[in-house]
Design an enzyme around this catalytic site. Structure first.
Site, mmCIF file in Angstrom:
data_model
loop_
_atom_site.group_PDB
_atom_site.id
_atom_site.type_symbol
_atom_site.label_atom_id
_atom_site.label_comp_id
_atom_site.label_asym_id
_atom_site.label_seq_id
_atom_site.Cartn_x
_atom_site.Cartn_y
_atom_site.Cartn_z
ATOM 1 N N ARG A 84 -9.606 1.178 8.280
ATOM 2 C CA ARG A 84 -9.169 -0.176 8.568
ATOM 3 C C ARG A 84 -10.223 -0.987 9.282
ATOM 4 O O ARG A 84 -9.993 -2.151 9.585
ATOM 5 C CB ARG A 84 -7.976 -0.070 9.508
ATOM 6 C CG ARG A 84 -6.684 -0.514 8.915
ATOM 7 C CD ARG A 84 -5.681 -0.407 10.039
ATOM 8 N NE ARG A 84 -4.511 -1.139 9.768
ATOM 9 C CZ ARG A 84 -3.460 -0.650 9.125
ATOM 10 N NH1 ARG A 84 -3.473 0.558 8.638
ATOM 11 N NH2 ARG A 84 -2.405 -1.405 8.974
ATOM 12 N N ARG A 129 11.831 -6.068 4.728
ATOM 13 C CA ARG A 129 11.595 -4.611 4.650
ATOM 14 C C ARG A 129 12.542 -3.879 5.596
ATOM 15 O O ARG A 129 12.786 -4.312 6.722
ATOM 16 C CB ARG A 129 10.157 -4.275 5.028
ATOM 17 C CG ARG A 129 9.960 -2.763 5.084
ATOM 18 C CD ARG A 129 8.533 -2.333 5.072
ATOM 19 N NE ARG A 129 7.775 -2.854 6.181
ATOM 20 C CZ ARG A 129 6.474 -2.671 6.320
ATOM 21 N NH1 ARG A 129 5.810 -1.983 5.407
ATOM 22 N NH2 ARG A 129 5.846 -3.173 7.354
ATOM 23 N N ARG A 189 11.301 -2.520 11.226
ATOM 24 C CA ARG A 189 10.245 -1.957 12.073
ATOM 25 C C ARG A 189 9.935 -2.921 13.213
ATOM 26 O O ARG A 189 9.922 -4.122 13.022
ATOM 27 C CB ARG A 189 8.983 -1.743 11.221
ATOM 28 C CG ARG A 189 8.665 -0.301 10.973
ATOM 29 C CD ARG A 189 7.636 -0.125 9.889
ATOM 30 N NE ARG A 189 6.343 -0.724 10.197
ATOM 31 C CZ ARG A 189 5.281 -0.638 9.396
ATOM 32 N NH1 ARG A 189 5.373 0.014 8.253
ATOM 33 N NH2 ARG A 189 4.137 -1.195 9.718
ATOM 34 N N ARG A 204 -0.681 -9.366 12.943
ATOM 35 C CA ARG A 204 -1.246 -8.292 12.110
ATOM 36 C C ARG A 204 -2.089 -8.872 10.977
ATOM 37 O O ARG A 204 -3.100 -8.303 10.603
ATOM 38 C CB ARG A 204 -0.122 -7.420 11.551
ATOM 39 C CG ARG A 204 0.470 -6.485 12.598
ATOM 40 C CD ARG A 204 1.825 -5.948 12.194
ATOM 41 N NE ARG A 204 1.813 -5.118 11.014
ATOM 42 C CZ ARG A 204 2.872 -4.876 10.253
ATOM 43 N NH1 ARG A 204 4.045 -5.415 10.561
ATOM 44 N NH2 ARG A 204 2.780 -4.103 9.203
ATOM 45 N N LYS A 226 0.841 -1.212 0.000
ATOM 46 C CA LYS A 226 0.000 0.000 0.000
ATOM 47 C C LYS A 226 0.870 1.254 0.000
ATOM 48 O O LYS A 226 0.649 2.173 -0.772
ATOM 49 C CB LYS A 226 -0.903 0.043 1.249
ATOM 50 C CG LYS A 226 -1.862 -1.109 1.389
ATOM 51 C CD LYS A 226 -2.735 -0.971 2.637
ATOM 52 C CE LYS A 226 -1.959 -1.034 3.947
ATOM 53 N NZ LYS A 226 -1.261 -2.297 4.198
#
Ligand code: AP5
Ligand code: MG
Length: 214
Positions: free
Chosen positions: A88, A127, A160, A171, A13
């Site tokens: 969300r 990431r 992160r 998540r 996203k």
């Protein structure tokens, strides 16, 4: 042009929203980025949000909705914006629709970046995010020129806190329970568009441009 990006954590996203914002010259509004900036600056909002984010849980709706409604009412949003990570939950979507309706406006597109869970877990471990400017990279799919250093601002890259494997799974579960119902919500509203998020990020973007127009 008012656009919502939908998709699982790690679907891309943010990657696509940045490209959309640059091409169509509209602001990129990421609630995750807003919370991370608040955490970095030690604000009250940041302290509250962090306790949820670190567990892979959603921040309560009441901490998110007013923040986004205020943001989209700012001057630079008059030609549209791309929302990344909001709404969300169904209550967030309803609150957004109501706020827009009060202004005589409505959302134009909800773009679902579709990626199966198996691909997500692989992606998130790779990431890396810049501590300085927040730019996002990937060890394999979007590497920096110099390892561990941001191409844009030269600061250090980190994993992160919520990208640790056990939190990623949490998540994903939260996504399926609370966010995925938005796909039907926007399908019923007639504005849902789905793109395959498993292909190369430039090809994902081309599919989005095909929808939004040159
Ligand atoms: P947020 O920051 O929004 O995280 P998220 O939705 O979990 O999504 P991510 O940012 O992890 O993924 P992304 O889809 O942006 O993927 P990216 O482009 O980086 O939210 C974090 C937390 O904040 C939430 O868990 C929640 O606690 C809270 N929060 C935020 N908004 C909220 C709200 N509205 N209500 C309540 N709580 C809220 O890509 C991922 C990686 O893959 C990158 O490394 C990228 O380089 C790579 N990649 C991207 N595209 C491709 C591709 N096509 N092929 C290969 N690699 C790719
Ligand atoms: Mg993101």
């Amino acid at each position: 042009m008012k656009i919502i990006m939908l998709g699982a954590p790690g679907a891309g996203k943010g990657t696509q929203a940045k490209k959309i914002a640059a091409k169509y010259d509209i602001p990129h509004i990421s609630t995750g980025d807003i919370f991370r900036a608040n955490i970095k600056n030690g604000t009250e909002l940041g302290k509250k949000a962090k306790t949820y984010m670190d567990q892979g849980l959603l921040v309560p709706d009441e901490l998110v909705v007013d923040l986004v409604v205020d943001r989209v009412n700012q001057e630079d949003c008059s030609n549209g914006y791309v929302l990344d990570g909001f709404p969300r939950t169904i209550p967030q979507a309803e609150a957004l629709d109501k706020a827009l309706a009060d202004l005589g406006q409505k959302m134009d597109y909800a773009i679902d970046v579709d990626v199966p869970d198996e691909n997500i877990v692989n992606r998130m471990g790779g990431r890396r995010a810049c501590v300085g400017c927040g730019a996002t990279y990937h060890l394999v799919f979007a590497p920096t020129k110099e390892e561990g250093i941001c191409d844009t601002c030269g600061k250090e890259l980190i994993l992160r806190d919520d990208d640790k494997p056990e939190t990623v799974q949490k998540r994903l579960n939260v996504y399926h329970e609370q966010t995925q119902p938005l796909i039907e919500y926007y399908s019923k509203a007639g504005i849902l568009k789905t793109v395959d998020g498993t292909v190369d990020m430039n090809d994902v973007f081309q599919a989005i441009v095909d929808i939004l127009g040159e």
